[in-house]
Design a protein around this motif. Structure first.
Motif, PDB file in Angstrom:
ATOM      1  N   ASP A  19       0.854  -1.114   0.035  1.00 60.97           N
ATOM      2  CA  ASP A  19      -0.049   0.029   0.046  1.00 60.97           C
ATOM      3  C   ASP A  19       0.938   1.313   0.047  1.00 60.97           C
ATOM      4  O   ASP A  19       0.601   2.261   0.568  1.00 60.97           O
ATOM      5  CB  ASP A  19      -0.993  -0.093   1.132  1.00 60.97           C
ATOM      6  CG  ASP A  19      -2.039  -1.070   1.031  1.00 60.97           C
ATOM      7  OD1 ASP A  19      -2.334  -1.386  -0.025  1.00 60.97           O
ATOM      8  OD2 ASP A  19      -2.745  -1.259   2.101  1.00 60.97           O
ATOM      9  N   GLY A  20       2.074   1.227  -0.611  1.00 64.93           N
ATOM     10  CA  GLY A  20       2.751   2.359  -0.798  1.00 64.93           C
ATOM     11  C   GLY A  20       3.485   2.782   0.421  1.00 64.93           C
ATOM     12  O   GLY A  20       4.054   4.013   0.349  1.00 64.93           O
ATOM     13  N   ALA A  21       3.347   2.020   1.304  1.00 57.80           N
ATOM     14  CA  ALA A  21       4.331   2.299   2.635  1.00 57.80           C
ATOM     15  C   ALA A  21       5.759   2.290   2.549  1.00 57.80           C
ATOM     16  O   ALA A  21       6.235   1.246   2.849  1.00 57.80           O
ATOM     17  CB  ALA A  21       3.542   1.755   3.866  1.00 57.80           C
ATOM     18  N   ILE A  22       6.134   3.388   1.941  1.00 59.07           N
ATOM     19  CA  ILE A  22       7.523   3.331   1.456  1.00 59.07           C
ATOM     20  C   ILE A  22       8.559   2.998   2.730  1.00 59.07           C
ATOM     21  O   ILE A  22       9.778   2.717   2.864  1.00 59.07           O
ATOM     22  CB  ILE A  22       8.233   4.250   0.505  1.00 59.07           C
ATOM     23  CG1 ILE A  22       8.175   5.489   1.127  1.00 59.07           C
ATOM     24  CG2 ILE A  22       7.382   3.848  -0.860  1.00 59.07           C
ATOM     25  CD1 ILE A  22       9.021   6.597   0.434  1.00 59.07           C
ATOM     26  N   GLY A  81      -0.613  11.516  -3.010  1.00 58.95           N
ATOM     27  CA  GLY A  81       0.020  12.634  -2.850  1.00 58.95           C
ATOM     28  C   GLY A  81       0.377  13.168  -1.715  1.00 58.95           C
ATOM     29  O   GLY A  81      -0.122  12.812  -0.647  1.00 58.95           O
ATOM     30  N   VAL A  82       1.171  14.149  -1.703  1.00 58.34           N
ATOM     31  CA  VAL A  82       1.575  14.907  -0.392  1.00 58.34           C
ATOM     32  C   VAL A  82       1.354  16.366  -0.485  1.00 58.34           C
ATOM     33  O   VAL A  82       1.790  17.055  -1.696  1.00 58.34           O
ATOM     34  CB  VAL A  82       3.051  14.812  -0.083  1.00 58.34           C
ATOM     35  CG1 VAL A  82       3.220  15.136   1.362  1.00 58.34           C
ATOM     36  CG2 VAL A  82       3.342  13.333   0.081  1.00 58.34           C
ATOM     37  N   LEU A 120       2.191  11.445  -5.936  1.00 58.23           N
ATOM     38  CA  LEU A 120       2.741  10.214  -5.970  1.00 58.23           C
ATOM     39  C   LEU A 120       2.013   9.145  -7.109  1.00 58.23           C
ATOM     40  O   LEU A 120       2.672   8.287  -7.395  1.00 58.23           O
ATOM     41  CB  LEU A 120       2.446   9.449  -4.547  1.00 58.23           C
ATOM     42  CG  LEU A 120       3.304   9.882  -3.462  1.00 58.23           C
ATOM     43  CD1 LEU A 120       2.720   9.680  -2.114  1.00 58.23           C
ATOM     44  CD2 LEU A 120       4.760   9.686  -3.469  1.00 58.23           C
ATOM     45  N   ALA A 121       0.601   9.481  -7.335  1.00 57.34           N
ATOM     46  CA  ALA A 121       0.200   8.669  -8.351  1.00 57.34           C
ATOM     47  C   ALA A 121      -0.031   9.660  -9.427  1.00 57.34           C
ATOM     48  O   ALA A 121      -0.317  10.810  -9.327  1.00 57.34           O
ATOM     49  CB  ALA A 121      -0.962   8.112  -7.750  1.00 57.34           C
ATOM     50  N   LYS A 171       5.633  11.651  -9.086  1.00 58.70           N
ATOM     51  CA  LYS A 171       5.099  11.986 -10.475  1.00 58.70           C
ATOM     52  C   LYS A 171       5.312  13.248 -10.887  1.00 58.70           C
ATOM     53  O   LYS A 171       5.925  13.471 -12.115  1.00 58.70           O
ATOM     54  CB  LYS A 171       3.765  11.325 -10.831  1.00 58.70           C
ATOM     55  CG  LYS A 171       3.525   9.949 -10.345  1.00 58.70           C
ATOM     56  CD  LYS A 171       4.212   9.159 -11.150  1.00 58.70           C
ATOM     57  CE  LYS A 171       3.918   7.678 -10.755  1.00 58.70           C
ATOM     58  NZ  LYS A 171       4.871   6.642 -11.081  1.00 58.70           N
ATOM     59  N   ARG A 172       4.957  14.182 -10.002  1.00 56.29           N
ATOM     60  CA  ARG A 172       4.859  15.574 -10.377  1.00 56.29           C
ATOM     61  C   ARG A 172       4.906  16.441  -9.396  1.00 56.29           C
ATOM     62  O   ARG A 172       4.201  16.226  -8.291  1.00 56.29           O
ATOM     63  CB  ARG A 172       3.696  15.730 -11.166  1.00 56.29           C
ATOM     64  CG  ARG A 172       3.504  16.954 -11.980  1.00 56.29           C
ATOM     65  CD  ARG A 172       2.118  16.815 -12.822  1.00 56.29           C
ATOM     66  NE  ARG A 172       2.005  16.388 -13.890  1.00 56.29           N
ATOM     67  CZ  ARG A 172       2.676  16.573 -15.145  1.00 56.29           C
ATOM     68  NH1 ARG A 172       3.064  17.996 -15.316  1.00 56.29           N
ATOM     69  NH2 ARG A 172       2.296  15.929 -16.040  1.00 56.29           N
TER      70      ARG A 172
END
Lengths: 352, 745
Positions: free
Chosen positions: B172-175, B294-295, B367-368, B394-395
């Motif tokens: 789940d994207g928990a890097i 996203g953040v 992030l996506a 991503k951006r």
């Protein structure tokens, strides 16, 4: 099989009486030199075969020659027989006899038989052709198995039995048997256990063209006549040489280990159905010693094992289907033990 | 020729069973080859280390690896023993219980703690427990597998689980998970994903080792082929869909138009450009959708009067007969950015700063992949920003927003709509379903308003949201999607639905009251999730749709419905560590080392390791070279100064000289045969060999006699003959290769 092993040990015990004195190995060398010279004079281009035949004779073994007609087998055997002078005083022992084996031969035709003697009014044993120093058993595979059995029995035990009476053969008794490897129609091939009685099986190949030319150059004088001019040896000298070789040629205990290793390697080899017998290992020891003397040494060297192993074991193993070259198998299996023998001489601890 | 075969045939049945090979009787098959055992020892050791890594101290990790490897070794003997399979399993389970019992005992009694001190006692206890448990487990698993090939499934499952549990937290994207892997790597400024991939690579290598250690090499190769095919297939799939796990935009809320619904197709047929729309669904499950998308970094402190940050991405204002869709008119919803900024881009129709709105700068990192930007409402200007970590983000863009700083109550009395609007625009924003029940309900709702506020549009709108909040039930499961008018079905039915239902109902009711309203979509994040920081982590489950009302002079004002009855649990707060970590990454900073720990530079570590390995190999090579040269010199000089052992040493030196020019004895060749072979080249070698062999095998008394010639003189002859026989370049080559004596025998 077992009884033959016993016979071997018996033969050995017979000879353990006393060593040949100070001249033991020298006698042996003289015997080798003279016999070799005579045989080489009689047969050209077969030095290697001559050495092997001499080795077999000095090791008290017998030889099976496998080759083509006209390659000098008879000449070789006759030259050898005629080189040994009879000095034992025993009557009725010929220096050389040739037995041509045919399908209708009977055992008594070679061993001899009891005949009725009108003078003594009893049976006396008439010795067959087998009572000789050197016997050439020509085309041994052409006779029936019972004659083969009688012949091989005599070879193994150095005695023949006729009507419950045992008659000892001559001490020197040495058989050169031959068989034709190609012309097999109507033959009775010797089974492997019977082949086991022969110390060596020698395959003679056609001699080199130069040697062949030499043979032709000797014409018209028969080579045997020229050989007869050279000095021969006496029967007792040969017996003495045999004894000296057994007792005075040093054989390192490592060779016994190497022989056992070789036998085990043969037995566990996938290409071999039936490995070498224990008897063959016992017979190998005098053969190695004999070769050492022929090579001018008083000790057995790994080279002897390398040279003799194929001849000793080739005909005693039975190869799996599709494996034709038994000698190659033996050579392969001998590499390990020979390498071990070769390595050991460089090791510090073993240096004397 | 036939006779020989014949004899063989007739004799073979009565063949003396002299040499029954083990293979034929099937002994060999029960034994695993040592190579396979070694490979499996490595597999078990690595697996045990991986499994125990997050659970215990480093000493115990090593102990577990060693124990497991030894267990895999001992299994060989257990499997060859006479124990039955059931007994092996029973002993294994009993052994594990015993180990855990002893471990518990160790922890309870304080003898060890007193003797070793608490820290040391814990380490020793853990190491003991882990190594013993690993030993028992590995022995049992391996022995069982050795007995029954089919039971290898258990072994493989254990190994797969051990690796799986290590990386499961990373989903789940928990890097930033698992911490024990990610923390040191992130603090070193690297991306933990790489480390996780390395772990995956190790796992793959382990599996390959496992498969290659098959007893049957053909089967091993077959398995390896299957694994290779799977890997290729996996790479192919990943290559096709690199973003397979990270959803676009709304994160499954149905905010995307590519669902293949009928409306979309009709819209496409009508040639409409914007295909975004809201979808009514009966079973909307976003509980699993915790992937961060996203953040948002706040550059100023800002606290929303409603307590929720609304990040607007799109708006739906056009009624299409069933629901609201993106507007097709060009003169409405112009405050919705159509695309990402490539240069500072002011937003048309953005509200001005005023008593109601203050300016806030934010940085948004996606992030996506999104197909249009979102920003804290209401964005005024968007600017592109350099991406500090293109592999992660991503951006990036910066947004200046005119955010609400006044609450709704302060807007009472303000008119709605805009005087500048044309009638068409106004009609666009106030178009509601023709169903009269909306109007009836809306009028019933505003009856509850105090007399003086009953005509106030803002108050009316607020009463609508209040009504829905009080009466409605928030549930991700509903039954309205099949109705002709899903909103009507919801509003006049069980009033059970989720944000799409509530926002539509509120918008329709407001519109029937003449209030210009629309549904906005994007993300709604609770202010509490900031947790005191300046970053807002936006995850897929924060997707939201909410009603907005246009208040004159203030712009579009969020008037969200907050249902008081909630059947579906609201999403929990985001992972604060991940939020902080991603924020640091957005700022382009290396997250600070934690607790002063030394930062780990992964690339540098690898480089250093390689450097050390290289240096080590170099030193080894140098040592080997020196050894070889010294060895050669020593063996050469020994021949010159040898005493009693002259024969052996001199002969050895002669062998070295021959080996230097490539003349060596074959394996299994006797020394004399070798001497005869080289006779033509070096005749003196023959007598030298003879003397050497005689010295060793000959009778001790005759040794001197046979080897009469002085070995040193012969050796000199050998060398002279070699010089004469061997070409010069070959001798130069011999000098350049001092290791040749290693091959002489």
């Amino acid at each position: 099989m077992r009884d033959h092993m016993e016979s071997v040990s018996m033969t050995e015990s017979n000879e353990s009486a006393e060593a040949g004195g100070d001249t033991g190995l020298e006698v042996a060398r003289r015997v080798v030199d003279r016999l070799r010279a005579r045989l080489r004079a009689a047969i050209r281009g077969r030095d290697e075969t001559i050495d092997l035949v001499l080795t077999a004779m000095l090791a008290d073994g017998h030889v099976l020659l496998e080759d083509f007609p006209g390659s000098g087998k008879t000449t070789l055997a006759r030259a050898l027989g005629e080189s040994v002078r009879e000095d034992s005083g025993i009557e009725g022992i010929a220096p050389f006899r040739r037995i041509q084996f045919t399908p209708d031969l009977l055992p008594s035709d070679i061993t001899g038989t009891n005949v009725f003697d009108v003078e003594t009014n009893g049976f006396t044993f008439r010795r067959g052709p087998i009572f000789a120093h050197v016997v050439l058993a020509d085309e041994i595979n052409r006779t029936s198995p019972k004659v083969q059995a009688a012949m091989l029995e005599a070879m193994g035990e150095k005695q023949v039995t006729a009507d419950d009476t045992t008659h000892a053969l001559d001490d020197l008794f040495f058989v050169i048997a031959t068989q034709n490897p190609l012309d097999l129609a109507g033959t009775y091939p010797l089974p492997t256990p019977q082949l086991d009685r022969f110390l060596f099986k020698l395959v003679m190949r056609h001699i080199a063209p130069e040697a062949e030319l030499e043979v032709l150059d000797q014409y018209p004088t028969p080579s045997l006549v020229r050989a007869a001019e050279l000095p021969g040896v006496s029967r007792s000298e040969v017996i003495k040489a045999r004894r000296a070789i057994r007792h005075d040629v040093r054989i390192d205990p490592l060779f016994k280990q190497a022989l056992v290793d070789l036998a085990n390697a043969l037995r566990s080899d996938e290409r071999v159905l039936q490995g070498a017998s224990t008897r063959s290992l016992v017979l190998s020891l005098p053969a190695l010693q004999a070769r050492a003397v022929i090579e001018g040494r008083d000790y057995v060297s790994p080279d002897d094992l390398e040279a003799l192993a194929p001849h000793i074991f080739e005909h005693r193993i039975e190869c799996a289907a599709g494996i034709d070259d038994a000698a190659a198998v033996v050579r392969d299996c001998a590499r390990g033990p020979i390498e071990a023998l070769a390595q050991v001489s460089l090791k510090k601890s073993s240096t004397k | 020729m036939s006779a020989r075969k014949e004899s063989k045939k007739t004799r073979s049945p009565g063949r003396v069973p002299g040499q029954p090979s083990g293979r034929a009787l099937g002994f060999a098959a029960a034994r695993e080859p040592w190579l396979a055992t070694g490979a499996r020892m490595i597999v078990h050791g690595v697996t045990a280390a991986v499994f125990s890594w997050p659970l215990t101290v480093p000493e115990a990790v090593v102990a577990a690896a060693v124990g497991s490897a030894l267990g895999a070794l001992s299994a060989r003997f257990v499997a060859a023993s006479k124990l039955r399979l059931g007994a092996i399993l029973g002993f294994g389970v009993a052994g594990l219980f015993a180990v855990f019992f002893i471990g518990g005992l160790w922890g309870r009694t304080d003898i060890a703690a007193q003797a070793l001190g608490p820290g040391q006692a814990l380490r020793v206890g853990d190491a003991l427990e882990f190594s013993l448990a690993a030993f028992v487990l590995s022995t049992t698993l391996r022995a069982v597998t050795l007995r029954r090939a089919a039971l290898s499934a258990i072994e493989v499952a254990f190994i797969a689980l051990a690796f799986g549990q290590l990386v499961v937290a990373h989903q789940d994207g928990a890097i930033n998970r698992p911490f024990e892997i990610a923390d040191p790597i992130i603090s070193g400024g690297s991306d933990p994903t790489i480390a996780l991939m390395i772990i995956g690579g190790v796992a793959a290598a382990v599996v390959i080792l496992l498969l290659l250690s098959e007893r049957n090499i053909v089967r091993g190769v077959f398995h390896l082929g299957a694994v290779a095919l799977l890997l290729v297939f996996g790479l192919f799939v990943v290559g096709l869909m690199p973003e397979a796990t990270v959803p676009e935009t709304g994160g499954g809320l149905g905010l995307r138009g590519d669902d293949g619904s009928e409306e979309q197709r009709r819209q496409e047929q009508a040639g409409r450009r914007n295909n975004e729309q809201l979808e009514f669904r009966d079973n909307y499950d976003n509980a699993q959708n915790r992937v961060p998308v996203g953040v948002v970094l706040l550059h100023d402190d800002y606290s929303s009067p409603t307590g929720v940050y609304y990040l607007r991405q799109g708006a739906f204002s056009q009624y299409n007969g069933r629901r609201l869709v993106a507007a097709t008119r060009a003169d409405v919803d112009r405050d919705i950015a159509r695309g990402f900024p490539t240069s500072p881009t002011p937003i048309t129709d953005a509200p001005d700063e005023s008593f109601f709105r203050g300016s806030i700068e934010t940085t948004v990192a996606l992030l996506a992949t999104h197909n249009r930007p979102f920003a804290l409402e209401a964005p005024v200007e968007l600017r592109p920003e350099p991406n500090p970590n293109p592999r992660r983000f991503k951006r990036l863009y910066r947004a200046r927003s005119a955010v609400l700083i006044a609450d709704h109550i302060s807007m009472l009395g303000l008119p709605v709509g805009d005087a500048m609007w044309s009638d068409e625009v106004l009609r666009h924003y106030t178009e509601a379903p023709p169903d009269p029940r909306y109007r009836e309900l809306a009028e019933r709702i505003i009856i509850g308003l105090p007399e003086d506020l009953r005509d106030d549009p803002v108050a009316r709108a607020l009463s609508v949201t209040q009504y829905l909040s009080e009466e409605g039930t928030y549930s991700l499961r509903s039954r309205h999607a099949d109705a002709d008018d899903p909103t009507g079905s919801f509003l006049f039915g069980d009033l059970t639905g989720y944000c799409v239902h509530f926002s539509h109902a509120a918008t329709y009711l407001m519109r029937t009251l003449g209030i210009p309203a629309r549904v906005a979509t994007g993300y709604a994040v609770d202010e509490a999730s900031r947790q005191g920081g300046s970053a807002i982590l936006v995850s897929g489950q924060a997707s939201h749709a909410w009603p907005e009302v246009y208040v004159d002079g203030v712009g579009w004002v969020v008037m969200d419905v907050a249902p008081q009855t909630v059947l579906s649990a609201p999403p929990g707060p985001p992972d604060p560590d991940l939020q902080r970590l991603l924020a640091e990454l957005v700022r382009g900073q290396q997250p600070l080392p934690i607790d002063g720990e030394a930062a780990i530079d992964l690339g540098g570590a690898v480089r250093d390791a390689l450097l050390w390995v290289g240096r080590g190999l170099g030193v080894l090579a140098l040592v080997a070279f020196v050894f070889v040269v010294l060895g050669r010199l020593w063996r050469r000089s020994a021949a010159l100064f040898a005493g009693d052992a002259a024969s052996r040493v001199v002969y050895r030196a002669a062998l070295d000289s021959l080996s230097a020019v490539g003349i060596r004895r074959d394996y299994g060749e006797s020394r004399e045969a070798f001497a005869r072979r080289v006779e033509g080249l070096v005749p003196s070698f023959g007598p030298l060999t003879g003397g050497h062999v005689a010295a060793h095998f000959g009778a001790s008394t005759d040794a001197g006699e046979v080897g009469a010639a002085d070995p040193r003189a012969l050796f000199r002859d050998v060398r002279r003959e070699l010089r004469a026989a061997v070409p010069r370049r070959r001798r130069v080559l011999a000098i350049l290769s001092p290791w040749t004596w290693l091959f002489s025998r």
